[in-house]
Scaffold this active site. Structure first.
Site, mmCIF file in Angstrom:
data_model
loop_
_atom_site.group_PDB
_atom_site.id
_atom_site.type_symbol
_atom_site.label_atom_id
_atom_site.label_comp_id
_atom_site.label_asym_id
_atom_site.label_seq_id
_atom_site.Cartn_x
_atom_site.Cartn_y
_atom_site.Cartn_z
ATOM 1 N N ASN A 90 -5.129 -2.054 1.219
ATOM 2 C CA ASN A 90 -4.040 -0.449 1.414
ATOM 3 C C ASN A 90 -2.553 -0.776 0.383
ATOM 4 O O ASN A 90 -2.241 0.040 -0.573
ATOM 5 C CB ASN A 90 -3.699 -0.482 2.535
ATOM 6 C CG ASN A 90 -3.332 0.797 2.306
ATOM 7 O OD1 ASN A 90 -2.894 2.117 1.795
ATOM 8 N ND2 ASN A 90 -1.273 0.449 2.545
ATOM 9 N N TYR A 155 -3.654 2.820 -13.361
ATOM 10 C CA TYR A 155 -4.089 2.942 -12.163
ATOM 11 C C TYR A 155 -5.810 3.162 -11.784
ATOM 12 O O TYR A 155 -6.109 2.429 -10.959
ATOM 13 C CB TYR A 155 -3.047 3.833 -11.334
ATOM 14 C CG TYR A 155 -3.337 4.266 -9.913
ATOM 15 C CD1 TYR A 155 -2.884 3.674 -8.927
ATOM 16 C CD2 TYR A 155 -4.087 6.141 -9.034
ATOM 17 C CE1 TYR A 155 -2.637 4.185 -7.675
ATOM 18 C CE2 TYR A 155 -3.565 5.564 -8.374
ATOM 19 C CZ TYR A 155 -3.050 5.111 -7.415
ATOM 20 O OH TYR A 155 -3.497 5.281 -6.133
HETATM 21 P P1 NAP Z 1 3.432 3.880 -0.862
HETATM 22 O O1 NAP Z 1 4.468 4.553 0.340
HETATM 23 O O2 NAP Z 1 4.413 3.658 -2.474
HETATM 24 O O3 NAP Z 1 3.608 2.020 -0.675
HETATM 25 C C1 NAP Z 1 3.184 0.317 -0.723
HETATM 26 C C2 NAP Z 1 3.232 -0.622 0.137
HETATM 27 O O4 NAP Z 1 2.066 -1.376 -0.508
HETATM 28 C C3 NAP Z 1 3.910 -0.394 0.686
HETATM 29 O O5 NAP Z 1 3.652 -1.265 1.904
HETATM 30 C C4 NAP Z 1 4.457 -1.543 -0.062
HETATM 31 O O6 NAP Z 1 5.434 -2.244 0.369
HETATM 32 C C5 NAP Z 1 2.834 -2.040 -0.598
HETATM 33 N N1 NAP Z 1 3.159 -3.268 -1.672
HETATM 34 C C6 NAP Z 1 3.361 -2.780 -2.992
HETATM 35 N N2 NAP Z 1 3.179 -3.975 -3.886
HETATM 36 C C7 NAP Z 1 2.610 -5.032 -2.888
HETATM 37 C C8 NAP Z 1 2.547 -6.494 -2.890
HETATM 38 N N3 NAP Z 1 2.344 -6.928 -4.280
HETATM 39 N N4 NAP Z 1 1.989 -7.328 -1.802
HETATM 40 C C9 NAP Z 1 2.522 -6.600 -0.341
HETATM 41 N N5 NAP Z 1 2.435 -4.952 -0.413
HETATM 42 C C10 NAP Z 1 2.862 -4.370 -1.290
HETATM 43 O O7 NAP Z 1 1.797 4.077 -1.583
HETATM 44 P P2 NAP Z 1 1.185 4.915 -0.065
HETATM 45 O O8 NAP Z 1 1.292 6.341 -0.902
HETATM 46 O O9 NAP Z 1 1.209 4.489 0.939
HETATM 47 O O10 NAP Z 1 0.208 4.372 -0.363
HETATM 48 C C11 NAP Z 1 -0.909 3.273 0.176
HETATM 49 C C12 NAP Z 1 -2.399 3.210 -0.422
HETATM 50 O O11 NAP Z 1 -2.622 4.492 -0.819
HETATM 51 C C13 NAP Z 1 -2.292 3.049 -2.280
HETATM 52 O O12 NAP Z 1 -3.080 1.425 -2.287
HETATM 53 C C14 NAP Z 1 -2.620 3.505 -3.495
HETATM 54 O O13 NAP Z 1 -2.843 3.503 -4.423
HETATM 55 C C15 NAP Z 1 -3.798 4.792 -2.018
HETATM 56 N N6 NAP Z 1 -3.378 5.960 -2.582
HETATM 57 C C16 NAP Z 1 -2.092 7.130 -2.797
HETATM 58 C C17 NAP Z 1 -2.316 8.252 -2.939
HETATM 59 C C18 NAP Z 1 -1.189 8.528 -2.451
HETATM 60 O O14 NAP Z 1 -1.460 10.166 -2.133
HETATM 61 N N7 NAP Z 1 0.080 8.808 -1.585
HETATM 62 C C19 NAP Z 1 -3.306 9.069 -3.017
HETATM 63 C C20 NAP Z 1 -5.008 8.019 -3.104
HETATM 64 C C21 NAP Z 1 -4.508 6.286 -2.898
HETATM 65 P P3 NAP Z 1 7.166 -2.921 0.644
HETATM 66 O O15 NAP Z 1 7.419 -1.657 0.427
HETATM 67 O O16 NAP Z 1 7.337 -3.958 0.875
HETATM 68 O O17 NAP Z 1 6.980 -3.093 -1.432
#
Ligand code: NAP
Length: 247
Positions: A90, A155
């Site tokens: 994730n 991305y």
């Molecule tokens: P978010 O709120 O920005 O959270 C990102 C998470 O990834 C955080 O827990 C962060 O940890 C972790 N992370 C980032 N880089 C990392 C690394 N190098 N090693 C370990 N952990 C890492 O993002 P989200 O919106 O929940 O998104 C989660 C997933 O869903 C992602 O893959 C994103 O691309 C995908 N997604 C999101 C959306 C959306 O609308 N939000 C839509 C489509 C897909 P830290 O806090 O410790 O940095």
């Protein structure tokens, strides 16, 4: 939902969609391993919440872009629990810029965090899950991995790569009893989308038939289904969770 396996690692689960996946899977009785990069305090708070609700879990900090640290993280889980039943890749980042202004470093950093790490996780999962000839992996992709998006060449490439790579892992691993699927969320309310300007949010909402952004819980439930026994004949699939924005 029923789960034959017992534990799960969710990368990047201290906040956002990952945290909701951890809550949901803990609610179904799985031991959840909450991975974080820098958000240790959030990971600990989430673990406390899960434990106080009667769930099982632990935290495990590592940077998913480090092959060595990811491998050691999985080794730690297997030495603690005896196996790893499920993995959710994730963790993800954005670094948006118009392509004409995007440096190769901006491109590579997103590919490393989103795509390379997912490859490492899937490969290591096969090694561990093969021993029990059982396991399931869900990779979190994105709607833009299918549609593309201005400002997101890096991305969208990473997320499109996840969709194709998941199918290859599914084909290679089916004889070992391991399933691989991906989920493509649309626009979900997390810190990743909070930074969007209001007019941009409204423009996206006007293109979503359900007329709202999704909630992390709505992604978590799709992930739970794809790990559960209820999807035992589904592998190599891409499940869209986007309010009808792309059909
Ligand atoms: P978010 O709120 O920005 O959270 C990102 C998470 O990834 C955080 O827990 C962060 O940890 C972790 N992370 C980032 N880089 C990392 C690394 N190098 N090693 C370990 N952990 C890492 O993002 P989200 O919106 O929940 O998104 C989660 C997933 O869903 C992602 O893959 C994103 O691309 C995908 N997604 C999101 C959306 C959306 O609308 N939000 C839509 C489509 C897909 P830290 O806090 O410790 O940095």
């Amino acid at each position: 939902m029923r789960f034959r396996g017992s534990n799960v690692l969710i990368t990047g689960s201290n906040r956002g969609i990952g945290a909701e996946i951890a809550r949901s899977l803990a609610g179904f009785g799985l031991k959840v391993w909450i991975n974080y990069r820098s958000g240790e305090a959030q990971a600990k708070a989430l673990l406390d919440e899960i434990l106080s609700n009667g769930g099982r879990g632990d935290i495990i900090g590592f940077d998913v872009t480090s092959e060595k640290d990811f491998i050691n993280g999985i080794k730690h889980i297997v030495s603690s629990d005896g196996s790893l039943s499920y993995l959710v890749n994730n963790a993800g980042i954005t670094n948006d810029k118009l392509a004409i202004r995007m440096r190769v470093e901006d491109f590579i950093s997103v590919i490393d965090t989103n795509l390379k790490s997912t490859f490492i996780g899937c490969r290591e999962a096969i090694k561990v899950m093969s021993k029990k000839r059982f396991g399931a992996v869900v990779n979190i992709s994105s709607i833009v991995g299918e549609t593309g998006n201005a400002g997101q060449t890096n991305y969208s490439a990473s997320k499109g790569g996840i969709i194709a790579m998941t199918k290859s892992f599914a084909i290679e691993s089916a004889p070992r009893g391991i399933r691989f699927n991906s989920v493509t969320p649309g626009f979900i309310t997390t810190e990743m989308t909070n930074s969007l300007k209001d007019e941009i949010k409204q423009d996206f909402i006007s293109k979503i038939p359900l007329r709202r952004f999704g909630e992390p819980k709505e992604v978590a439930e799709a992930v739970a289904f794809l790990l559960s026994d209820h999807s035992s004949y589904i592998t190599g699939e891409t499940l869209r969770v986007n309010g009808g924005m792309l059909m």
